[in-house]
Design a protein around this motif. Structure first.
Motif, mmCIF file in Angstrom:
data_model
loop_
_atom_site.group_PDB
_atom_site.id
_atom_site.type_symbol
_atom_site.label_atom_id
_atom_site.label_comp_id
_atom_site.label_asym_id
_atom_site.label_seq_id
_atom_site.Cartn_x
_atom_site.Cartn_y
_atom_site.Cartn_z
ATOM 1 N N ARG C 20 13.175 -9.087 0.086
ATOM 2 C CA ARG C 20 12.341 -10.257 0.758
ATOM 3 C C ARG C 20 13.228 -10.548 2.159
ATOM 4 O O ARG C 20 12.387 -10.821 3.208
ATOM 5 C CB ARG C 20 12.097 -11.065 -0.181
ATOM 6 C CG ARG C 20 10.699 -11.867 0.099
ATOM 7 C CD ARG C 20 10.700 -13.158 -1.102
ATOM 8 N NE ARG C 20 11.899 -14.011 -0.907
ATOM 9 C CZ ARG C 20 12.061 -14.925 0.138
ATOM 10 N NH1 ARG C 20 11.161 -15.393 0.941
ATOM 11 N NH2 ARG C 20 13.207 -15.676 0.142
ATOM 12 N N LEU D 34 6.127 -8.431 2.045
ATOM 13 C CA LEU D 34 6.731 -9.519 1.916
ATOM 14 C C LEU D 34 6.208 -10.232 0.479
ATOM 15 O O LEU D 34 6.790 -10.726 -0.391
ATOM 16 C CB LEU D 34 6.598 -10.456 3.026
ATOM 17 C CG LEU D 34 7.764 -10.499 3.914
ATOM 18 C CD1 LEU D 34 7.711 -11.291 5.406
ATOM 19 C CD2 LEU D 34 8.967 -11.154 3.320
ATOM 20 N N CYS D 37 6.991 -8.815 -2.578
ATOM 21 C CA CYS D 37 8.436 -9.064 -3.062
ATOM 22 C C CYS D 37 8.566 -10.258 -3.483
ATOM 23 O O CYS D 37 9.553 -10.905 -4.191
ATOM 24 C CB CYS D 37 9.298 -8.741 -1.945
ATOM 25 S SG CYS D 37 9.807 -7.019 -1.357
ATOM 26 N N GLU D 38 7.261 -11.118 -3.719
ATOM 27 C CA GLU D 38 7.424 -12.222 -4.017
ATOM 28 C C GLU D 38 7.009 -12.361 -5.637
ATOM 29 O O GLU D 38 6.860 -13.293 -6.430
ATOM 30 C CB GLU D 38 6.470 -13.410 -3.376
ATOM 31 C CG GLU D 38 7.402 -14.010 -2.275
ATOM 32 C CD GLU D 38 6.430 -14.579 -1.161
ATOM 33 O OE1 GLU D 38 5.543 -14.516 -1.167
ATOM 34 O OE2 GLU D 38 7.171 -14.667 -0.001
#
Lengths: 97, 97, 97, 97
Positions: C20, D34, D37-38
């Motif tokens: 991330r 992104l 990836c959270e």
């Protein structure tokens, strides 16, 4: 001596000889990997390492020939008037490189 | 028949034979590019195309050996207890692939 | 905490956080190349260099995630019994890498 | 309008605009990875697939800019007299591509 190819462009003699010598060594390398593959105790990763080394050597020959092509033929395409075909074939050969 | 390598892992016979046959053909291909490089009228891009073709063939052999290695050795590393070394050597060989 | 995905396999938290952070930096890098492309005096090779740098950064994130996948999921596929699908999806994702 | 860069060479406006639009889409794609990836349930291979897709999109932008550079600047290097530097910087940028 005049150019004989249909487009009249040739790989320059010094690069050709250098490529030939490197390809001879690459042939020997491939023969080495072939012998590895005749050994029934061979380990996968050892074969993969050798294939990678051969690819690296081919990259170097390709780099030499490409540099020679750029220097001897691509930079003069504007003068010769064959920009379109020179660029198209170069893009094709650089794809997935 | 027992494994003889220091780690006891071997390329499986069917993949080894398939790799051997493909490498034999690749050797012939390299010999062809060598002969091209003995021709003083050869054009750079024709050499580059052949080098690219050889690289593609090597990619295929590498893919076969890699698949065999994953299937036969990597997926069982947890059971054997050599995860760290199996992963490290695989990452090394996949770098710049 | 139990695994929630359909196959029950997840990217490990530390690698996910590292990916991330790197992707955040990559996003910033892409924004920088975007700004370059708003400058009408920009030179082609400067754009190519930045694209290459972004690709290098993506290679590194990919390498981290791949290593984590090999270590956490691939080496235990033999025990879980999903070798075939794990190897097939990995080969697919490694193609043309 | 005259060229303003130190070498007087610029990315042509149409390619620059096309690269800009593609990079905007790539930025959105990176933002999507992104967000992935959270998500703590995300699977490694899904991240790897997205990274590969972004790389493919960057390859395409790079290809456009490269083609434009070859056509507008490299083929005329012989006439301008900057063959050596044009070839050297191109070889550098094509390395590991």
């Amino acid at each position: 001596m005049s150019d004989l190819g249909c487009h009249g462009l040739r790989l320059d003699p010094a690069t050709r000889e250098s490529a030939r010598r490197r390809l001879l060594s690459i042939k020997g390398h491939v023969e080495g990997v072939l012998r590895m593959c005749e050994d029934e105790t061979i380990y996968c990763v050892d074969v993969l390492k050798q294939i990678k080394a051969v690819q690296g050597a081919l990259d170097k020959v390709g780099g030499l020939v490409l540099q020679s092509h750029l220097r001897d033929h691509v930079v003069s395409a504007g003068q010769r008037g064959d920009t379109e075909s020179i660029v198209a074939e170069l893009m094709e050969v650089l794809k997935y490189r």
